[in-house]
Design an enzyme around this catalytic site. Structure first.
Site, PDB file in Angstrom:
ATOM      1  N   TRP A  21      45.553   9.041  12.506  1.00  0.00           N
ATOM      2  CA  TRP A  21      45.498   9.388  13.925  1.00  0.00           C
ATOM      3  C   TRP A  21      46.595   8.670  14.689  1.00  0.00           C
ATOM      4  CZ3 TRP A  21      41.984  12.342  16.850  1.00  0.00           C
ATOM      5  CH2 TRP A  21      41.961  12.097  18.220  1.00  0.00           C
ATOM      6  N   HIS A  26      47.551   9.808  18.280  1.00  0.00           N
ATOM      7  CA  HIS A  26      47.872   8.928  19.408  1.00  0.00           C
ATOM      8  C   HIS A  26      49.217   9.285  20.030  1.00  0.00           C
ATOM      9  CE1 HIS A  26      44.548   6.160  19.660  1.00  0.00           C
ATOM     10  NE2 HIS A  26      44.537   6.046  18.347  1.00  0.00           N
ATOM     11  N   ASP A  65      46.520  -0.407  16.558  1.00  0.00           N
ATOM     12  CA  ASP A  65      45.943  -0.274  15.222  1.00  0.00           C
ATOM     13  C   ASP A  65      46.541  -1.269  14.251  1.00  0.00           C
ATOM     14  OD1 ASP A  65      43.914   1.622  15.395  1.00  0.00           O
ATOM     15  OD2 ASP A  65      45.283   3.312  15.177  1.00  0.00           O
ATOM     16  N   ARG A  68      45.690  -5.354  15.298  1.00  0.00           N
ATOM     17  CA  ARG A  68      44.392  -5.921  14.940  1.00  0.00           C
ATOM     18  C   ARG A  68      44.407  -6.615  13.588  1.00  0.00           C
ATOM     19  NH1 ARG A  68      40.881  -0.466  13.551  1.00  0.00           N
ATOM     20  NH2 ARG A  68      39.380  -1.968  12.772  1.00  0.00           N
ATOM     21  N   HIS A  80      38.124  -0.937  19.638  1.00  0.00           N
ATOM     22  CA  HIS A  80      38.528   0.435  19.321  1.00  0.00           C
ATOM     23  C   HIS A  80      37.364   1.424  19.390  1.00  0.00           C
ATOM     24  CE1 HIS A  80      42.672  -0.447  17.699  1.00  0.00           C
ATOM     25  NE2 HIS A  80      42.146  -1.662  17.745  1.00  0.00           N
ATOM     26  N   HIS A 136      46.505   3.121  23.960  1.00  0.00           N
ATOM     27  CA  HIS A 136      45.786   3.371  22.704  1.00  0.00           C
ATOM     28  C   HIS A 136      44.305   3.659  22.926  1.00  0.00           C
ATOM     29  CE1 HIS A 136      45.340   3.041  18.309  1.00  0.00           C
ATOM     30  NE2 HIS A 136      44.140   2.554  18.601  1.00  0.00           N
ATOM     31  N   ASP A 140      41.622   6.590  21.770  1.00  0.00           N
ATOM     32  CA  ASP A 140      40.476   6.353  20.890  1.00  0.00           C
ATOM     33  C   ASP A 140      39.161   6.828  21.485  1.00  0.00           C
ATOM     34  OD1 ASP A 140      41.702   5.284  18.668  1.00  0.00           O
ATOM     35  OD2 ASP A 140      41.284   3.192  19.162  1.00  0.00           O
ATOM     36  N   HIS A 146      34.543   7.504  17.491  1.00  0.00           N
ATOM     37  CA  HIS A 146      34.812   6.185  18.078  1.00  0.00           C
ATOM     38  C   HIS A 146      33.723   5.815  19.083  1.00  0.00           C
ATOM     39  CE1 HIS A 146      38.876   4.926  16.676  1.00  0.00           C
ATOM     40  NE2 HIS A 146      38.934   6.206  16.348  1.00  0.00           N
ATOM     41  N   HIS A 169      34.989   9.985   9.305  1.00  0.00           N
ATOM     42  CA  HIS A 169      35.805   9.464  10.397  1.00  0.00           C
ATOM     43  C   HIS A 169      37.276   9.821  10.182  1.00  0.00           C
ATOM     44  CE1 HIS A 169      36.438   6.408  13.691  1.00  0.00           C
ATOM     45  NE2 HIS A 169      37.671   6.570  13.240  1.00  0.00           N
ATOM     46  N   ASP A 173      39.929  11.908  12.316  1.00  0.00           N
ATOM     47  CA  ASP A 173      41.116  11.175  12.756  1.00  0.00           C
ATOM     48  C   ASP A 173      42.406  11.805  12.244  1.00  0.00           C
ATOM     49  OD1 ASP A 173      40.351   9.109  14.394  1.00  0.00           O
ATOM     50  OD2 ASP A 173      40.553   7.535  12.900  1.00  0.00           O
TER      51      ASP A 173
END
Length: 307
Positions: A21, A26, A65, A68, A80, A136, A140, A146, A169, A173
Site C-alpha cells: 500500500w 499511499h 511505514d 516505525r 497506524h 500517511h 491509513d 486499519h 489485510h 492493502d
C-alpha cells in the site's frame, strides 16, 4: 500499513517487486491531494519537506511505514490503526475509549500531529515529521482493516488472490490495488490518481457530486473528524470485507463477487482519503478549503498531546 516485518517479507516474496500500500496506495492518495490543494498549501509543503517537485507529498507518503522500524521510531507503530473491538459482520463500530490503547492509535495520532502542525505554522517552525505522519495516517484511516481488531486487522486470515497466498489485510492493502492498476510503483500511482482525480473533478465524474459532501470537519475538533472517518471506514468491514464472516473467505480465492464488491470500495476510499487530506492541509495552512465552503479560524490554543 498494519503488518509485521515477517508478513511484509512474505508478501514481497509472493509478489515480486510489490511494495504494498505504501507505494501505490499511499502515493495515489498523496497525488490526489496534490491535485486538489491550494497553491499556498503546496508551497508550504514544499518548503517544509525541502522538495520543490510535483511529487512532494507522494515521495514521503509511505515514510511512516519505514520509520516505525528505525531506531527510535517504534513508538509510532500503534498509530497506524485503531483496533475496533466489534463483531463483524453482525456489528461494526469504533469506540475511542474502548479501542484506542494507552500506547495510542490512529485517531490520537491525527489529533496530536494536527496540533503540532498548527503550532509549527503559528511559530513559523520548519518541522517535517508531523506533516509526513499526517499525510500517511489520513491514508491509513481510510483502509477498512486499519479500523478493525478482528484477526489482528485481517493479518491472521489467509486468503488467495489470483492463486497467490495473502493475508486479508495485505490483500486489501496490496493485492487488490495491484490487480486494479496492473502495477506496483509510483508511476502506477500517478496514473491511478489521475483517473480518480477525473472522477472527482469532472462534472460527469463518478464522485463529482458525492465528493462535495466528503469533508464536513473542523480543526477545532480533530478527534471528531478522525473518529468520523474511522467509523465510516470501519462500516465496510461488515459490508465488504467480512460480509459473511471470516469462515466464508478463510483459505478461499477472493475473486468473483467478493472482488467486484471490493474494487469500488477501494477506489472510493482512496478518493475520499485524497480529498480529506487536501482539505485538512488547506485548513492548516490557509484556514479554509473549497470542500468545506467556509473559513476556519486558525487561532492556536495550548492543547495537550494525547495518546
Amino acid at each position: 500499513m498494519r503488518c509485521n516485518l515477517l508478513s511484509l517479507a512474505a508478501a514481497s516474496a509472493l509478489v515480486p517487486h510489490a511494495l504494498a500500500w505504501g507505494t501505490v496506495g499511499h502515493a495515489t492518495v498523496a497525488y490526489i491531494a496534490t491535485g486538489l490543494i491550494k497553491n499556498e498549501t503546496a508551497a508550504y509543503c514544499k518548503k517544509v519537506l525541502g522538495d520543490q517537485s510535483a511529487n512532494v507529498l507522494a515521495s514521503i507518503a509511505s515514510w511512516a511505514d519505514s520509520y516505525r522500524y528505525e531506531a527510535g521510531g517504534g513508538f509510532s507503530t500503534p498509530f497506524h490503526w485503531i483496533d475496533a473491538i466489534d463483531n463483524p459482520p453482525y456489528s461494526c463500530d469504533v469506540d475511542y475509549d474502548r479501542d484506542c490503547t494507552d500506547a495510542g492509535c490512529i485517531v490520537s495520532a491525527i489529533m496530536n500531529y494536527t496540533t503540532i502542525q498548527r503550532v509549527n505554522i503559528a511559530a513559523g517552525t520548519i518541522e517535517p515529521d508531523s506533516l509526513k505522519f499526517l499525510v500517511h495516517f489520513l491514508g491509513d484511516i481510510h483502509q477498512p482493516l486499519h479500523d478493525e481488531n478482528y484477526g489482528a486487522g485481517g493479518n491472521n486470515i489467509t486468503v488467495y488472490v489470483d492463486g497467490s497466498k495473502w493475508n486479508l489485510h495485505a490483500a486489501w492493502d496490496t493485492a487488490f490495488i495491484t490487480k486494479i492498476t496492473g502495477g506496483t510503483n509510483i508511476t502506477t500511482a500517478k496514473a491511478f490518481s489521475t483517473r480518480l482525480l477525473a472522477s472527482i473533478q469532472s462534472p460527469t465524474g463518478v464522485y463529482a457530486t458525492a465528493s462535495k459532501k466528503w469533508f464536513r470537519s473542523s480543526l477545532k475538533d480533530p478527534k471528531a473528524a478522525a473518529m468520523k472517518w474511522a467509523t465510516e471506514t470501519n462500516n465496510y468491514v461488515c459490508t465488504a470485507v467480512l460480509p459473511q464472516g471470516p469462515l466464508a473467505i478463510e483459505g478461499k480465492e477472493l475473486n468473483g463477487t467478493y472482488y467486484q464488491v471490493a474494487v469500488p470500495v477501494v477506489e472510493e476510499q482512496m478518493a475520499k482519503a485524497g480529498v480529506r487530506l487536501a482539505a485538512w492541509l488547506d485548513l492548516l495552512v490557509t484556514g479554509s478549503t473549497p470542500f468545506l465552503g467556509c473559513p476556519s479560524k486558525r487561532a492556536v490554543r495550548a492543547v495537550p498531546l494525547v495518546v
